[in-house]
Write an enzyme that holds these catalytic residues in place. Structure first.
Site, mmCIF file in Angstrom:
data_model
loop_
_atom_site.group_PDB
_atom_site.id
_atom_site.type_symbol
_atom_site.label_atom_id
_atom_site.label_comp_id
_atom_site.label_asym_id
_atom_site.label_seq_id
_atom_site.Cartn_x
_atom_site.Cartn_y
_atom_site.Cartn_z
ATOM 1 N N CYS A 1 1.139 -1.117 -0.239
ATOM 2 C CA CYS A 1 -0.081 -0.102 -0.040
ATOM 3 C C CYS A 1 0.753 1.454 0.646
ATOM 4 C CB CYS A 1 -1.134 -0.213 1.231
ATOM 5 S SG CYS A 1 -2.114 1.883 1.232
ATOM 6 N N HIS B 1 -3.274 -5.868 1.751
ATOM 7 C CA HIS B 1 -2.552 -5.763 2.775
ATOM 8 C C HIS B 1 -2.254 -7.518 3.124
ATOM 9 C CE1 HIS B 1 -2.081 -1.202 4.326
ATOM 10 N NE2 HIS B 1 -3.043 -1.720 3.727
ATOM 11 N N GLU C 1 -0.901 -8.581 4.741
ATOM 12 C CA GLU C 1 0.078 -8.835 6.681
ATOM 13 C C GLU C 1 -1.657 -8.650 7.319
ATOM 14 O OE1 GLU C 1 -0.303 -5.604 5.005
ATOM 15 O OE2 GLU C 1 -1.154 -4.137 6.656
#
Ligand code: ADP
Lengths: 653, 98, 231, 98
Positions: free
Chosen positions: C85, C194, C196
């Site tokens: 991002c 994302h 994560e």
């Protein structure tokens, strides 16, 4: 303060209306200032040594006030009543200086002093059992209440309004609303971990509604997402009664280890008073500049902005900076700057402490060097904090703020005099007992009148309405309901909110409540839900407030958490309207009774009066938030169906 | 094809977080000559036909109503640029407006 | 295996990236934007967030941070670098990755659980996927529209440098549905969604099996570990 | 106090969703004279001292390196505005650049 929490709306219609005129007595006249004026360089490295503000303004000193007792002062334009002004003279034994007048006027305003609501809010503190308060580490009266949730963890939470600014400039108004409530949470020593927003707008097809709705939701999205705080729920309602007065309430929750708790008090003579964060500008001076727009021409005095522009990046950095200061034990007391800015921070810190405070106001770092001392005292510039720091820790403190590029200036020190003394270039312009500013403000017992219309309203029940007779009628009613903006999906709003950030969100929209994991090892967490139904409250404010509490309580309970504490934002019309005051008294009584019955305490909240379009008040809208504790968020219960084959039960009556 | 340029700037008395961030970056990059930065918007509007007074009046209205938010911004310029493209580097010392 | 995550002023998902590294069984190392060395890490993650408020262009100011000189240098030497991002935006601003990222065509910030197709498995961060694999990871951005000139797009397509494409819905107007790209060597990868946030059951995107149970993002980090072990 | 104005526009051949959105809004409001809209940025940089050629060269460098991203944007103007103030409404027909 013994009212829950701190500031109400930073712009309240009453104050806005009458405080339009600012302190003209000391305003030096300037010729039109060249554009752009905001040229104070932002330098990466902050300076402990402050940039002195322009010394040319002639200050109204204490000496001068003594020497010129007959001087006329614009107290009325600042929102003070004649008897309130007389009271200030009595307290001081002389006329106030213009700086003192600025401070008293903002701190004695409805939104800072709770002068109309105080006598009712006491019930929240009185209707409690020892069982109810045993897990309260901090109750009402501080920036936000703090609840012990076990395992050495505590949670702090609060909801606040930013209604009027959000009508004037929806994007910035809502954004700075989020910013303000988050600073309350930081100032308790906590890391903010979630936000929620409670919104009420006018008629969905009114031409002005789109401006407000899209401005507000994108403002919340912008500020909250940029701060990196998951948005985990809220409310959205449309009703024509909110057309000229939308409600924008914002809630924030923070978590802390017990030992990290910080309070807003200035103790220990010799400790330094430090202002850090954004520079001070002419923003929202006294919340009053909104109606000062008639002086907004290029020939008059310098323009003072009607709105505040939020800088979520500055606030994000401020959060991390504060958390590092706490971690390294560099802060003795701390207060955020919200409504009434430096007036509020200095007088509250000093009153809650054990001595006095001496501050040199020209050490305040300014964004606009033309500000007068009175304006500096009243400025509501965002993203600022004030800390009390022990002298031997000052260097370490400054090293941390430098690391985060946060500008910092040392304004003065805590003293043992019991007085709050403020100088302007060495000349004393304020010398007051801080408690008379921050705590012992006026208290009103406003007239209360039973609304004559309420019986007719209640008598006009749904039983008189025609029932659908044909399947077509049932279908069309069903379709009308499904299409109604209040029942329709709110995804178009919530899809703009990040709930993933921080990685601990166990529940969020479209669930009934939000849930956050606090401890990554044990799974300990909290759930939170807020509710209010203004239409119920219009029919019966006491029952309506109870129902709001009951609904939020249920929403937390069904998630698997045990309800533990309450916050509220009481949105009402003008307290000078006896019928509104009746609604308010009923709502507080109902809510406090219901809290006692359910056994959970109110830990803080906020009152927003003067919510009305013309003379028509909004529906009484007490937004109630309930926080619950869950041992392990892995055992949460979502609202949706999870798996095939589960049984469905309907509980209750 | 004429281009009408509309320049919109944040009001001088308001905080401009964008300008602040850029000024901070310049300082960190070692520039200390630039003491202030403000960031606004530049709109380039193209028309098919010629630009007359009526068009300009209409663009001024659009600039006030749609392209700027009068609560926080000022329209600081409405200018006709001849030719289809605005040069990639303007001469120095030119004054945009009186 | 030590994987560093750089925190810039305004980084938001840095702690999440550190957690993801830990969940992938590597050692997370927090790095600071102002540092002039990489603390001996084996790979680097530039996390999501709004560095410097993204006020100029997303990632633009952070791309000039002192540590970025080290990152650019290490990337040139083949160290695995992942930009998520805002980190992806920094990598394009630093010209380590092609193209640019502009405001979403829908005009608003968008948060959704996003289906992606893995187009390129020959990179340090995607070698654990199978070619064409469909994954779901959260997306949340305001300026995620990937753009480049037609020639440039043809070129990176031709070179197999499109790493991920949006499936189903293109959330931000990215040209050719491009969600992420890689450099020629395959050690530097950037994407808007994302990973994560899809590494821990209970806190990821919804799946058909259970709410918030998606962990497709974990493979990014295990891929990097595998790439490093192979060296 | 001189102000240096730096104008940055998205590259003509690239997508500009903001411009497209504004153009769409204009069409919906009934304007069909404006056929295209592009949205860029206007930076106003202030200096304490006088602006000489060295300053301008430095500003051009800043404009290329930081204020714009050459992959997607062009610097379309670097202009010194004399006097401290940019008018709140520029005269009509003024040409910013050749
Ligand atoms: N303004 C808002 N901000 C955040 N979440 C919201 C907002 N409005 C509604 N929501 C969330 O959307 C979901 C659906 O809301 P709503 O339709 O009002 O349902 P309910 O009546 O069950 O509360 C809930 O999870 C609620 O928390």
């Amino acid at each position: 303060m013994d009212a829950p929490g701190i500031h109400t709306d930073s712009s309240v219609a009453e104050e806005a209306g009458s405080r339009a005129g600012r302190i003209d007595s000391t305003r030096r006249h300037r010729t039109a200032t060249p554009l752009p004026r905001d040229v104070r360089p932002y330098r990466g490295a902050p300076s402990a040594v402050s940039t002195p503000a322009s010394p040319t303004a002639v200050a109204d000193t204490v000496e001068n006030a003594k020497a010129t007792p007959e001087k006329e002062q614009p107290y009325g334009a600042l929102g003070l009543k004649p008897d309130e002004y007389a009271k200030i003279g009595e307290i001081l034994g002389r006329r106030p200086t213009s700086g003192e007048l600025a401070m008293y006027s903002v701190m004695w305003s409805e939104h800072c002093s709770y002068k109309s609501s105080k006598i009712y809010l006491r019930q929240f503190g009185q209707k409690v059992t020892p069982e109810m308060t045993k897990n309260l580490m901090v109750g009402m009266g501080e920036n936000a209440g703090v609840v012990d949730i076990g395992e050495g963890w505590a949670v702090t939470f609060k909801v606040e309004s930013h209604n009027h600014p959000s009508y004037i400039e929806p994007f910035q108004g809502a954004a700075t609303g989020v910013g303000g409530i988050v600073r309350d949470i930081i100032s308790m020593g906590a890391r903010p971990v979630a936000v929620m927003d409670q919104l009420r707008f006018g008629k969905i097809d009114d031409p002005d509604t789109a401006r407000v709705v899209h401005g507000v939701t994108s403002g919340i999205s912008f500020y909250g997402n940029c701060l990196g705080l998951p948005n985990i729920g809220g409310e959205t309602y449309f009703d024509p009664v909110y057309q000229g007065n939308p409600l924008v309430n914002a809630l924030s929750v923070g978590v802390l280890r017990h030992e990290d708790l910080h309070l807003a008090n200035a103790t220990g003579a010799g400790n330094k008073v430090v202002l850090f964060g954004a520079r001070t500008g002419g923003d929202g001076i006294g919340g009053a500049s909104i109606l000062a727009s008639d002086s907004f021409d290029s020939t008059g005095p310098t323009k003072r902005p009607a709105v505040q522009v939020g800088d979520p990046f500055a606030e994000k950095v401020l959060i991390e900076c504060c958390l590092e200061l706490y971690r390294d034990d560099l802060v003795q007391g701390i207060q955020d700057l919200g409504a009434a800015g430096i007036s509020c921070a200095t007088s509250e810190l000093a009153s809650n402490g054990d001595g006095g405070m001496h501050v040199e106001l020209s050490h305040v770092l300014l964004r606009d060097p033309s500000l007068t001392p009175e304006e500096i005292l009243m400025s509501e510039s965002q993203e600022r904090m004030m800390a009390i720091v022990e002298p031997e820790k000052l260097d370490a403190f400054l090293a941390v703020t430098a690391k985060w590029d946060v500008e910092t200036s040392v304004l003065g020190e805590v003293t043992g005099t019991g007085r709050l003394v403020i100088d302007w270039h060495g000349e004393e312009i304020v010398n007051v007992d801080p408690r008379t500013v921050a705590i012992d403000g006026p208290v009103y017992e406003r007239p209360v009148a039973y609304p004559t219309w309420i019986d007719a309203l209640n008598a006009d029940t749904a039983s008189t309405l025609p029932r659908p007779q044909t399947s077509d009628e049932i279908l069309s009613q069903f379709l009308a309901l499904v299409a109604s903006p209040n029942l329709a999906s709110k995804n178009w709003i919530t899809d703009q909110y990040d709930y993933y950030v921080l990685g601990n969100t166990a529940l969020s929209f479209p669930d009934d409540g939000g849930m956050i994991r606090v401890d990554e090892e044990s799974g300990l967490g909290f759930a939170i839900a807020t509710d209010a139904n203004g239409r119920y409250c219009q029919l019966d404010p006491s029952q309506g407030a109870k129902l709001a509490l009951a609904e939020a309580y249920r929403n937390v309970a069904v998630s698997g958490a045990v309800p533990a504490a309450v916050t509220d934002c009481l949105n009402f019309g003008s307290p000078e309207n006896p019928e509104v005051m009746w609604q308010f008294s009923q709502a507080v009584e109902g809510l406090s009774d219901a809290c006692l019955e359910l056994g959970i305490p109110v830990t803080g909240g906020n009152v927003s009066f003067y919510n009305q379009t013309g003379d028509t008040p909004i529906f009484p809208t007490p937004v109630v938030g309930v926080l619950g504790i869950i041992d392990d968020v892995a055992r949460r219960v979502p609202s949706g169906w999870q798996d095939e084959g589960h049984n469905i039960y309907l509980l209750g009556t | 094809m004429p281009t009408i340029v509309v320049d919109v700037m944040p009001k001088a008395e308001l905080l401009d977080p964008q300008g602040k961030a850029v000024a901070g970056a310049l300082a960190r990059l070692g520039n200390n000559e630039i003491t202030g930065v403000r960031v606004g918007k530049r709109f380039e509007l193209t028309t098919d036909g010629p630009v007359d007074d009526a068009t300009l009046a209409e663009v001024r209205r659009i600039a006030d109503d749609l392209l700027s938010n009068s609560v926080i911004e000022n329209v600081v310029g409405v200018t006709v640029v001849d030719g289809a493209t605005v040069s990639t580097e303007a001469g120095t010392g030119e004054t945009v407006a009186p | 295996m030590r994987i560093g995550v750089v925190t810039f002023p305004g980084s938001l998902d840095d702690r999440d990236a550190l957690r993801a590294v830990r969940l992938a069984d590597a050692e997370p190392v927090a790095l600071w934007h102002g540092a002039h060395d990489l603390d001996g890490v084996d790979a680097i993650v530039l996390p999501g967030g709004f560095s410097y408020g993204d006020y100029l262009r997303a990632g633009a100011i952070a791309a000039h941070a002192p540590i970025m000189a080290e990152v650019i240098d290490a990337a040139g030497k083949g160290m695995p670098v992942l930009g998520i991002c805002n980190g992806f935006q920094m990598l394009t601003e630093a010209h380590l990755l092609p193209g640019g990222l502009i405001r979403n065509d829908v005009g608003t910030f968008v948060r959704r659980d996003q289906a992606l197709r893995v187009e390129q498995t020959d990179t340090a961060w995607t070698n654990g996927f199978t070619a064409g694999q469909e994954i779901v990871i959260p997306l949340k951005n305001g300026e995620g529209g990937f753009i480049a000139s037609d020639d440039e797009l043809d070129r990176i397509e031709g070179e197999g440098r499109v790493a991920f494409r949006y499936l189903g819905l293109n959330p931000n107007g990215s040209l050719r549905d491009i969600a992420g790209v890689t450099n020629e060597r395959g050690n530097v990868v950037g994407l808007m969604p994302h990973p994560e946030h899809a590494t821990e059951i209970g806190f990821g995107p919804d799946t058909a099996d259970a709410m918030r149970s998606g962990i497709d993002g974990l493979t990014f980090f295990t891929s990097a570990i595998r790439a490093l072990q192979a060296v």
